[in-house]
Design a protein around this motif. Structure first.
Motif, PDB file in Angstrom:
ATOM      1  N   ALA A 111       0.811  -1.216   0.000  1.00  0.00           N
ATOM      2  CA  ALA A 111       0.000   0.000   0.000  1.00  0.00           C
ATOM      3  C   ALA A 111       0.844   1.266   0.000  1.00  0.00           C
ATOM      4  O   ALA A 111       0.393   2.322  -0.436  1.00  0.00           O
ATOM      5  CB  ALA A 111      -0.930   0.000   1.211  1.00  0.00           C
ATOM      6  N   GLY A 112       2.095   1.166   0.487  1.00  0.00           N
ATOM      7  CA  GLY A 112       2.942   2.354   0.541  1.00  0.00           C
ATOM      8  C   GLY A 112       3.728   2.607  -0.736  1.00  0.00           C
ATOM      9  O   GLY A 112       4.475   3.586  -0.825  1.00  0.00           O
ATOM     10  N   ASP A 113       3.584   1.751  -1.745  1.00  0.00           N
ATOM     11  CA  ASP A 113       4.269   1.980  -3.017  1.00  0.00           C
ATOM     12  C   ASP A 113       3.870   3.336  -3.596  1.00  0.00           C
ATOM     13  O   ASP A 113       2.692   3.678  -3.626  1.00  0.00           O
ATOM     14  CB  ASP A 113       3.861   0.895  -4.037  1.00  0.00           C
ATOM     15  CG  ASP A 113       4.873  -0.240  -4.115  1.00  0.00           C
ATOM     16  OD1 ASP A 113       6.003  -0.064  -3.642  1.00  0.00           O
ATOM     17  OD2 ASP A 113       4.520  -1.313  -4.654  1.00  0.00           O
ATOM     18  N   GLY A 114       4.871   4.082  -4.090  1.00  0.00           N
ATOM     19  CA  GLY A 114       4.542   5.309  -4.797  1.00  0.00           C
ATOM     20  C   GLY A 114       4.043   4.962  -6.189  1.00  0.00           C
ATOM     21  O   GLY A 114       4.529   4.011  -6.799  1.00  0.00           O
ATOM     22  N   VAL A 115       3.059   5.717  -6.695  1.00  0.00           N
ATOM     23  CA  VAL A 115       2.587   5.466  -8.058  1.00  0.00           C
ATOM     24  C   VAL A 115       2.760   6.689  -8.955  1.00  0.00           C
ATOM     25  O   VAL A 115       2.767   6.574 -10.171  1.00  0.00           O
ATOM     26  CB  VAL A 115       1.114   4.992  -8.087  1.00  0.00           C
ATOM     27  CG1 VAL A 115       0.998   3.606  -7.454  1.00  0.00           C
ATOM     28  CG2 VAL A 115       0.199   5.968  -7.391  1.00  0.00           C
ATOM     29  N   ALA A 116       2.906   7.860  -8.340  1.00  0.00           N
ATOM     30  CA  ALA A 116       3.141   9.076  -9.112  1.00  0.00           C
ATOM     31  C   ALA A 116       3.754  10.103  -8.174  1.00  0.00           C
ATOM     32  O   ALA A 116       3.583  10.012  -6.963  1.00  0.00           O
ATOM     33  CB  ALA A 116       1.836   9.618  -9.698  1.00  0.00           C
TER      34      ALA A 116
END
Ligand SMILES: Cc1cc2nc3c(=O)[nH]c(=O)nc-3n(C[C@H](O)[C@H](O)[C@H](O)COP(=O)(O)OP(=O)(O)OC[C@H]3O[C@@H](n4cnc5c(N)ncnc54)[C@H](O)[C@@H]3O)c2cc1C
Ligand code: FES
Ligand code: FES
Lengths: 295, 471, 173
Positions: free
Chosen positions: B148-153
């Protein structure tokens, strides 16, 4: 924080006028300890304007009036802790105020903000309910006064209309000096919300429970009274067993939930213990001439 | 009535209009004054730290940190106290979903916002991976989200407020994927594979001494127990903050609250595909590390934003990101089987541990290694077998934290020691003394130990906490 | 909007958006970076400053709410003549490690000592409830506050010589 406007009210009438002016886009700002923390992370659009009531002189001050002990809505938790008047007439209020957050939060946070935020775990609620406190609200239609219990509607919901403000809380004269006590249990001693909190008050003429009041926090959608436990105590001689039994009855009246802080069963057990302790604490404040003092 | 009140003109927004001339003048003057702190003459007194070459008596004196005066004065310059001219602020959009495939990202509304200078998504990053040991972590997830903590932008804008608004305006469409959220589940063959392939195990270790089976055969009693320690966030008081700044010659300077400069430069050089000689990392005073600030995190994203925008970029985690997008201590599942003689001597111990590595590797191998080495405790055990595995799960990445696995195994072996002592009716201190390493002992890795003081330490501690009185 | 404060004894103004917190105004507009941003929601106390004699979380107060009021930050404690006793004792005893919590801890302690010159260890603990420190374990801080209190009570305290009148203890409330 998202952008919003700011206006400051000099007194309660000015605040109501500003609320009327800005309508539903306005939000009252007292100490800000709840509101600003919310606004920082809220996914919702910000208010158009916050109406700062922290400078409203008539919302401040703790005083004895004809009606009783009056606390302005802007009275901070620290002011309650340090008030000689409260220490004398309703020390349980200070007991509840001193366990709210930490010094910095108590210096900013107000009793009005605590009641209006209306989270079930609020620490100001139980003691005030146990002392039959009344509140006064001001709006464009004038003032209205009601028992505190009628202010609480649900979690984070009060009976206040969007254009009204809470202006004062009054502990009625007949309940000043009424023996009362507050108990809180959190995961830490400081800087922790209550898993359960409880307050109790009663008179004890001739060693008999008279007008007992038991109030519970964090175990129902709002702070609640425990009428069955109160009925059990009424007219019964004061004893430790009776206090313990009242605690057990109150536990059946609680409707706690399970969340990441504690399970419902654990909270129910806590109710029984804290009610007993609150009753014992109140009994510690009984003095022989108390009934006369109040009348 | 309302109008009447409004005419009292106490609206602070309009304060200038109604304020008395004197107040206005004072307020204007205050505006013209430079906004600096009142002067503090430095140095205030001769510094308390020993001077170079000066001989000082050390034992028995209060130790003084060379930096403590600056700390007390509020003069220590932590990373968030530094601002470069023209600096922009970055925000990273977090996935908020633990396992998914990104179907579409729409950044158009963010890009159109006034004040937004650069927008970055994973698909445009040439080398979209980094990591201090395995390079298994994307700078910005693309197309698979693994926790859930992955950056996507990411966005760089003239203020943090605008960067946040731009992040909020970016819409991401996800196709949810199955996931795995428990380390023991992740071991199973049918479990969801976080990084594809046919296993979630990405590091393992075996340490063997003697013959455990023979040891168990000789044992008077055998104790078996399962122990678990949860993941723990370092929670340093200072949140992750860094600044990326390029010069016109293509050299990058990173200011960061980070403990391992060269490792950071290596990792940055690899992912940014520029020679390490072009990267300078300035480690600022660290406001609490505890192992969590040993590796780069958002720095390559900041560097790419700064390159796009042509201006320095600062990024700072908020407290929530600190919990979901930094590393944590590995959760450990530990099975301990220990064979004991009648007089309480440990003669065989078998340990099997499974570490929850979360979504990416970080310092998992180091942690596993240390944990396996230390898993037999400070005890001389002739026969031991330790095996450990780290598995991927769709959770916050686990990395280094104080002790690299040592506290976790300590909890297990000391808990079991107490159980053995209780069962055999031996005093818990006594049973430890009987098994403790002493001069010349051999550890589970075959190392012969010298200058062993563990017995004295325990005896001293026992005196200090009054064990005799208690037992 | 323009907000004017008396900061560390001097009048300062800044033009800030209304949603600016006191913490952001101090750090980013007045460049007083002593108060830190730790959590930004009132839990950690790293942002503690003293407003009109009371310790508050600068992250939970709008700059506008502090307009016209007196603010003391960590930068205002020492003078040309010397360190504040708390700073001196904290330095000598190593009460701080990474130091990030330090400005908040010292400001909370100062507010305590201004009102309670002879605090008990329990009073110090209560006062520091809202100041989280991840490094130290608080023991040296609590001892340090007691030591500083003793120093401040003794009239010849050299560290007090330089106390500027603007920062003298506020009237007992
Ligand atoms: C770190 C921390 C710890 C805390 N710990 C505790 C705790 O242990 N126990 C506890 O009970 N609470 C706790 N709180 C919650 C909070 O401090 C209290 O609820 C506080 O009393 C709120 O008062 P305020 O003046 O800051 O309210 P604000 O934040 O200013 O306002 C809160 C809400 O009430 C409304 N409001 C305020 N005053 C009025 C009024 N007079 N008329 C109409 N509406 C009004 C506002 O519009 C807003 O919606 C904690 C908060 C923090 C940040
Ligand atoms: S930053 Fe204000 S309390 Fe943490
Ligand atoms: S010294 Fe590091 S947080 Fe207190």
């Amino acid at each position: 924080m998202k952008p919003f406007g700011y206006v400051a009210a000099i007194d309660s009438e000015h605040a109501v006028a500003l609320l009327a002016e800005y309508g539903k886009g306005a939000k009252v700002l007292a100490g800000g300890t709840d509101l600003l923390a919310d606004l920082k992370f809220s996914p919702h659009p910000p208010p158009d304007v916050v109406v700062d009531i922290s400078r409203a002189a008539d919302l401040k001050g703790i005083a004895l009036t004809d009606a009783g002990l009056r606390l302005g809505a802007m009275v901070t938790h620290s002011e309650i802790v340090h008030s000689p008047l409260i220490a004398e007439a309703a020390p349980a209020l200070a007991e509840a105020a001193v366990v709210i957050g930490a010094v910095q939060t108590r210096n900013l946070g107000t009793i009005g903000g605590n009641l209006i935020t209306c989270v079930p775990s609020m620490d100001s609620g139980p003691t005030l309910l146990a002392l039959d406190a009344r509140v006064t609200v001001l709006g464009p239609r004038g003032r209205r006064e009601m028992p505190l219990s009628e202010l609480f509607v649900g979690p984070r919901r009060t009976s206040l209309a969007f254009d009204e403000i809470l202006i004062e809380i009054v502990v009625p004269t007949q309940n000043l000096h009424k023996p009362a006590a507050f108990q809180k249990f959190g995961l830490r001693k400081g800087q922790a919300l209550a898993l359960v909190n409880a307050a109790a008050s009663f008179w004890a003429p001739d060693g008999v429970f008279t007008e007992p009041r038991i109030a519970l926090g964090a175990v129902a959608p709002t702070v609640i009274r425990a009428p069955k436990a109160e009925a059990y105590l009424t007219g019964r001689p004061v004893s430790e067993e009776a206090m313990a039994e009242a605690g057990r009855i109150a536990a059946t009246e609680a409707k706690p939930i399970t969340d990441f802080r504690a399970s419902a069963e654990y909270r129910r057990d806590l109710v029984a213990v804290l009610v007993k302790r609150a009753l014992a604490g109140a009994f510690g404040r009984v003095t022989p001439n108390q009934k006369d003092l109040a009348s | 009535m309302a109008q009447d009140l409004m005419d009292r003109e106490l609206d602070v927004l309009d304060k200038e209009r109604v304020a008395p001339v004197e107040t206005l003048r004072r307020s204007d003057e205050a505006l013209r004054l430079p906004a600096v702190a009142p002067p503090t003459a430095l140095p205030l007194e001769p510094p308390l730290v020993p001077q170079v070459g000066e001989q000082t008596r050390a034992v028995g004196l209060r130790a003084q940190r060379p930096d403590s005066r600056n700390h007390g004065l509020g003069l220590t310059r932590y990373i968030d106290d530094i601002a470069l001219p023209g600096m922009l602020f970055a925000k990273i959009k977090r996935a908020g979903i633990a396992s998914a495939r990104i179907k579409r990202i729409d950044t158009s509304r963010a890009e159109a916002m006034p004040g937004v200078c650069a927008v970055l998504v994973g698909s445009e990053i040439p080398v979209n991976s980094f990591g201090p040991s395995l390079q298994d972590q994307p700078l910005l997830a693309h197309p698979i989200v693994r926790h859930a903590g992955d950056g996507v932008a990411a966005v760089a804008a003239v203020t943090e407020q605008i960067a946040q608004a731009a992040i909020d305006a970016i819409t991401v469409e996800y196709e949810p994927l199955p996931g795995v959220y428990d380390a023991l589940e992740a071991l199973k063959p049918e479990s969801y594979k976080v990084h594809g392939g046919d296993t979630n195990v990405y590091a393992s270790k075996v340490i063997k001494r003697g013959d455990v089976e023979a040891g168990f055969a000789q044992a008077y009693r055998i104790y078996e127990g399962r122990y678990y320690t949860p993941g723990i966030e370092h929670a340093p008081m200072e949140p992750f903050t860094s600044i990326a700044d390029w010069d016109a010659n293509g050299r990058l300077t990173i200011h960061a609250s980070i403990g391992r400069i060269t490792l950071a430069r290596c990792d940055l050089a690899r992912t940014l595909a520029i020679p390490i000689s072009r990267i300078r990392v300035i480690g600022t005073v660290v406001g609490g590390n505890f192992g969590g600030k040993n590796e780069i995190r958002h720095e390559p994203v900041l560097a790419l934003l700064a390159k796009k925008a042509g201006r320095p970029v600062k990024g700072r985690f908020n407290r929530v990101e600190e919990f979901v997008a930094s590393t944590i201590r590995h959760a450990f599942h530990m099975d301990y089987k220990t064979g004991v003689t009648k007089d309480g001597r440990l003669i065989a111990r078998q340990v099997r541990m499974v570490l929850d590595g979360g979504a990416y590797c970080s310092f998992s191998e180091t942690t596993l290694g240390k944990a396996c080495i230390l898993s037999t405790g400070p005890y001389e055990i002739p026969n031991s077998l330790a095996e450990g595995y780290v598995v991927y799960t769709n959770k916050t990445t686990a990395g280094s934290m104080r002790g690299f696995g040592a506290p976790q195994v300590c909890f297990a072996y000391e808990s079991q020691m107490d159980e053995i002592a209780r069962d055999l009716g031996i005093d818990p201190v006594e049973i430890r003394l009987r098994n403790m390493f002493r001069e010349g002992s051999m550890s589970s890795t075959g190392q012969v130990l010298h200058s062993v003081k563990v017995k004295e330490s325990l005896e001293n501690a026992v005196k200090k906490f009054g064990w005799e009185v208690q037992s | 909007m323009i907000v004017t404060l008396t900061v560390n004894g001097e009048l300062r103004s800044a033009s800030v958006p209304p949603e600016t917190t006191l913490l952001v105004m101090l750090r980013e507009h007045l460049h007083l970076t002593g108060a830190k941003t730790g959590c930004d929601v009132g839990d950690c106390g790293a942002c503690t400053v003293i407003v009109d004699g009371l310790a508050v979380n600068a992250c939970l107060m709008l700059a506008a709410q502090a307009d016209g009021r007196t603010v003391t930050t960590i930068e205002g404690l020492a003078t040309r003549e010397g360190l504040h006793p708390l700073q001196k004792v904290f330095e000598e005893t190593g009460a701080l490690q990474c130091g990030f919590c330090g400005p908040g801890v010292i400001m909370t302690s100062k507010a305590l000592l201004d009102h309670t010159p002879e605090p008990t260890p329990q009073e110090i603990r209560t006062a520091l409830t809202g100041n989280l420190c991840r490094c130290t374990g608080y023991v040296k801080m609590i001892e340090g506050v007691q030591e500083a209190a003793a120093m401040m009570r003794s009239p010849q305290s050299p560290a007090l010589a330089g106390q500027s009148p603007a920062l003298a203890a506020p009237e007992q409330k």
